[in-house]
Design a protein around this motif. Structure first.
Motif, PDB file in Angstrom:
ATOM      1  N   PHE A 148       0.560  -1.123   0.062  1.00 58.20           N
ATOM      2  CA  PHE A 148      -0.216  -0.183  -0.348  1.00 58.20           C
ATOM      3  C   PHE A 148       0.865   1.903   0.182  1.00 58.20           C
ATOM      4  CE2 PHE A 148      -2.447  -2.883   1.685  1.00 58.20           C
ATOM      5  CZ  PHE A 148      -3.797  -2.924   1.343  1.00 58.20           C
ATOM      6  N   SER A 149       0.660   2.506  -0.526  1.00 56.87           N
ATOM      7  CA  SER A 149       1.488   3.613  -0.940  1.00 56.87           C
ATOM      8  C   SER A 149       0.721   4.377   0.281  1.00 56.87           C
ATOM      9  CB  SER A 149       1.323   4.301  -2.470  1.00 56.87           C
ATOM     10  OG  SER A 149       0.395   4.415  -2.218  1.00 56.87           O
ATOM     11  N   TYR A 150       1.428   5.674   1.020  1.00 58.34           N
ATOM     12  CA  TYR A 150      -0.001   6.398   1.658  1.00 58.34           C
ATOM     13  C   TYR A 150       1.264   8.126   1.975  1.00 58.34           C
ATOM     14  CZ  TYR A 150       3.988   5.169   5.692  1.00 58.34           C
ATOM     15  OH  TYR A 150       4.715   5.557   6.724  1.00 58.34           O
ATOM     16  N   LYS A 162      -8.623  13.282   5.427  1.00 55.19           N
ATOM     17  CA  LYS A 162      -9.337  12.980   4.318  1.00 55.19           C
ATOM     18  C   LYS A 162      -8.484  12.956   2.772  1.00 55.19           C
ATOM     19  CE  LYS A 162     -13.638  14.232   5.371  1.00 55.19           C
ATOM     20  NZ  LYS A 162     -14.817  14.937   5.010  1.00 55.19           N
ATOM     21  N   TYR A 163      -7.357  14.337   3.052  1.00 54.76           N
ATOM     22  CA  TYR A 163      -6.299  14.129   1.762  1.00 54.76           C
ATOM     23  C   TYR A 163      -5.674  13.121   1.592  1.00 54.76           C
ATOM     24  CZ  TYR A 163      -1.648  15.351   4.139  1.00 54.76           C
ATOM     25  OH  TYR A 163      -1.033  15.205   4.908  1.00 54.76           O
ATOM     26  N   GLN A 164      -5.027  12.474   3.587  1.00 55.95           N
ATOM     27  CA  GLN A 164      -4.633  10.915   3.477  1.00 55.95           C
ATOM     28  C   GLN A 164      -4.933   9.341   1.996  1.00 55.95           C
ATOM     29  OE1 GLN A 164      -3.574  11.778   7.539  1.00 55.95           O
ATOM     30  NE2 GLN A 164      -1.662  10.991   6.654  1.00 55.95           N
ATOM     31  N   LEU A 165      -6.418  10.414   2.517  1.00 55.12           N
ATOM     32  CA  LEU A 165      -7.361   9.344   1.622  1.00 55.12           C
ATOM     33  C   LEU A 165      -6.974   9.097   0.563  1.00 55.12           C
ATOM     34  CD1 LEU A 165     -10.182   8.578   4.247  1.00 55.12           C
ATOM     35  CD2 LEU A 165      -8.437   7.567   4.122  1.00 55.12           C
ATOM     36  N   LYS A 166      -6.717   9.955  -0.724  1.00 56.85           N
ATOM     37  CA  LYS A 166      -7.235  10.335  -1.976  1.00 56.85           C
ATOM     38  C   LYS A 166      -4.951   9.092  -2.155  1.00 56.85           C
ATOM     39  CE  LYS A 166      -9.159  14.354  -1.797  1.00 56.85           C
ATOM     40  NZ  LYS A 166      -8.902  15.825  -2.691  1.00 56.85           N
ATOM     41  N   ASP A 167      -5.731   8.889  -3.841  1.00 54.27           N
ATOM     42  CA  ASP A 167      -4.601   7.706  -4.596  1.00 54.27           C
ATOM     43  C   ASP A 167      -3.014   9.262  -5.195  1.00 54.27           C
ATOM     44  OD1 ASP A 167      -4.805   5.489  -3.220  1.00 54.27           O
ATOM     45  OD2 ASP A 167      -6.022   4.742  -5.053  1.00 54.27           O
ATOM     46  N   LYS A 168      -3.024   9.791  -4.096  1.00 54.84           N
ATOM     47  CA  LYS A 168      -2.309  10.994  -4.827  1.00 54.84           C
ATOM     48  C   LYS A 168      -1.400  10.329  -4.889  1.00 54.84           C
ATOM     49  CE  LYS A 168      -1.107  16.071  -4.786  1.00 54.84           C
ATOM     50  NZ  LYS A 168      -1.597  17.592  -4.217  1.00 54.84           N
ATOM     51  N   LYS A 169      -0.470  10.636  -6.065  1.00 54.59           N
ATOM     52  CA  LYS A 169       1.078  10.641  -5.443  1.00 54.59           C
ATOM     53  C   LYS A 169       2.069  11.726  -5.380  1.00 54.59           C
ATOM     54  CE  LYS A 169       0.223   5.267  -6.140  1.00 54.59           C
ATOM     55  NZ  LYS A 169       0.637   4.405  -6.959  1.00 54.59           N
ATOM     56  N   ASN A 170       3.196  11.269  -5.126  1.00 57.43           N
ATOM     57  CA  ASN A 170       4.745  12.371  -5.338  1.00 57.43           C
ATOM     58  C   ASN A 170       5.316  11.908  -4.530  1.00 57.43           C
ATOM     59  OD1 ASN A 170       4.071  12.761  -2.259  1.00 57.43           O
ATOM     60  ND2 ASN A 170       2.624  14.428  -2.891  1.00 57.43           N
ATOM     61  N   LYS A 171       6.688  12.728  -4.252  1.00 58.24           N
ATOM     62  CA  LYS A 171       7.923  12.323  -3.944  1.00 58.24           C
ATOM     63  C   LYS A 171       7.646  12.362  -2.431  1.00 58.24           C
ATOM     64  CE  LYS A 171       9.393  16.734  -3.422  1.00 58.24           C
ATOM     65  NZ  LYS A 171      10.759  17.810  -3.486  1.00 58.24           N
ATOM     66  N   TRP A 172       6.865  12.238  -1.969  1.00 55.85           N
ATOM     67  CA  TRP A 172       6.857  12.146  -0.825  1.00 55.85           C
ATOM     68  C   TRP A 172       6.196  10.789   0.512  1.00 55.85           C
ATOM     69  CZ3 TRP A 172       6.166  17.355  -1.989  1.00 55.85           C
ATOM     70  CH2 TRP A 172       6.856  17.816  -1.358  1.00 55.85           C
ATOM     71  N   GLY A 209      -7.534   2.848   6.661  1.00 55.38           N
ATOM     72  CA  GLY A 209      -7.856   3.664   5.979  1.00 55.38           C
ATOM     73  C   GLY A 209      -8.227   3.574   4.879  1.00 55.38           C
ATOM     74  N   LYS A 210      -7.252   3.304   3.989  1.00 53.42           N
ATOM     75  CA  LYS A 210      -7.819   3.372   2.333  1.00 53.42           C
ATOM     76  C   LYS A 210      -8.035   2.157   2.088  1.00 53.42           C
ATOM     77  CE  LYS A 210      -4.716   5.210   0.107  1.00 53.42           C
ATOM     78  NZ  LYS A 210      -2.825   6.379  -0.697  1.00 53.42           N
ATOM     79  N   ALA A 211      -6.652   1.067   3.040  1.00 54.64           N
ATOM     80  CA  ALA A 211      -7.147  -0.680   1.955  1.00 54.64           C
ATOM     81  C   ALA A 211      -9.101  -0.832   3.104  1.00 54.64           C
ATOM     82  CB  ALA A 211      -7.091  -1.128   3.053  1.00 54.64           C
ATOM     83  N   GLY A 212      -9.659  -0.329   4.200  1.00 54.94           N
ATOM     84  CA  GLY A 212     -11.452  -0.760   4.068  1.00 54.94           C
ATOM     85  C   GLY A 212     -11.966   0.396   3.516  1.00 54.94           C
ATOM     86  N   MET A 213     -11.352   1.128   2.998  1.00 55.39           N
ATOM     87  CA  MET A 213     -12.727   2.445   1.805  1.00 55.39           C
ATOM     88  C   MET A 213     -12.286   1.400   0.717  1.00 55.39           C
ATOM     89  SD  MET A 213     -12.338   6.467   2.067  1.00 55.39           S
ATOM     90  CE  MET A 213     -10.745   6.531   0.866  1.00 55.39           C
ATOM     91  N   ARG A 214     -11.450   0.859  -0.180  1.00 50.31           N
ATOM     92  CA  ARG A 214     -11.052   1.082  -1.272  1.00 50.31           C
ATOM     93  C   ARG A 214     -11.499  -1.031  -1.464  1.00 50.31           C
ATOM     94  NH1 ARG A 214      -9.024   5.211  -0.580  1.00 50.31           N
ATOM     95  NH2 ARG A 214      -8.395   6.822  -2.994  1.00 50.31           N
TER      96      ARG A 214
END
Length: 318
Positions: free
Chosen positions: A65-67, A76-86, A105-110
């Motif tokens: 998983f990515s986070y 809420k912003y952490q639950l988006k699939d936004k990927k960046n250098k961090w 949170g992401k695993a359960g939501m998706r």
């Protein structure tokens, strides 16, 4: 510690061996602390979420998983699939070991339907009676009303999911019993004034398998690795080496501020059994409720209880 409570269950019989607590404000024993369901479950809920993910999705301990951001928060912003250098990647097992709220949170939501998460919570005794011979208020696990609430309930990052210390031990009891979900018992018999038995409590029935063996094995594996390299490592690394080598130990920790009595609720639930034996050992849960300062970790108390049980009570049997 202002308030502290514990519970110990025999995994072989389902008997509640001991349960109690201490209220330092009055310096008295308080059994209510162990049976009260006014305590937020915090990250103990990750045991339920993990079981549901293994049961109803293709997730396994090695799933990546990515986070973004800190794993201890859940914005809420952490639950988006936004990927960046961090953006960081992490195995699901490691996310369990360190109670990563964002990953859960992401695993359960998706990957989970709200109904499936609630069904798994019910399999672990929430919203129902899980003790056969005394009444205890139900632990609460609600139906998520939104996607964000599904993420909150999946991670345990909320104050609506509440439980008792006895129920926290029951979570490990279910894992130790490979997914069978029998009721616990606290009474063996009742006697009248003449010493005659007036009621004998029947032994536990063989319950139907409500969780697959594979799912339980995955959760058990992650709880064991939490003791070896996760949030419970510090407590059990100090256990007497001679005893530690003889036991199989798995645990889950959690902490959150809230509940009643109000304060920082710090949890641990543990199963411990002798290696290479059919003996299923015991399950232990400890809750400390602190105010401004931390005094002693719940994991330290759990370790001392396990040491006492196997070194004193069970010393002649293994």
């Amino acid at each position: 510690t202002p308030f502290s409570a514990f519970a110990i269950i025999d995994n072989n019989t389902g008997k509640i061996i001991a349960a109690g607590g201490r209220d330092r404000t009055t310096d008295r024993e308080s059994r209510n602390l162990a049976f009260s369901t006014t305590h937020p479950a915090a990250s103990l809920a990750k045991i339920i979420t993990s079981s549901a993910l293994f049961e109803y999705s293709n997730t396994n301990p090695d799933t990546i998983f990515s986070y973004n951001g800190r794993g201890t928060t859940l914005y809420k912003y952490q639950l988006k699939d936004k990927k960046n250098k961090w953006t960081r990647k992490i195995r699901f097992e490691r996310a369990f070991n360190y109670s990563n709220n964002v990953v859960f949170g992401k695993a359960g939501m998706r990957n989970l339907k709200a109904g499936n998460l609630l069904k798994m919570a019910n399999n672990f005794g929430f919203n129902s009676d899980f003790i056969s011979d005394i009444y205890v208020p139900h632990s609460k696990f609600e139906f998520p009303s939104s996607q964000y609430q599904l993420a909150e309930f999946s991670s345990g990052f909320n104050k609506k999911t509440t439980t008792s210390v006895v129920h926290a031990a029951y979570l490990s009891f279910v894992i130790a019993n490979k997914g069978k979900v029998p009721s616990l018992k606290s009474v063996e018999y009742l006697r009248d004034e003449e010493g005659e038995n007036v009621l004998k409590i029947s032994p536990l029935k063989n319950e139907a398998q409500k969780l697959s063996k594979e799912s339980i094995d995955f959760v058990s594996k992650m709880m064991k690795s939490t003791v070896k390299k996760g949030t419970a490592r510090g407590s059990f690394s100090r256990m007497r080496k001679g005893l530690h080598k003889k036991l199989v130990i798995g645990a889950k920790t959690g902490s959150i501020t809230g509940g009643f009595p109000h304060g920082k609720h710090e949890w641990i639930t543990v199963f411990a059994s002798p290696k290479g034996s059919e003996d299923k050992g015991i399950s232990v849960a400890v809750l400390n409720i602190n105010k401004e300062k931390w005094y002693v970790r719940s994991g330290f108390i759990a370790k001392k209880l396990i040491e006492y049980y196997f070194n004193n009570i069970r010393q002649d049997e293994w």
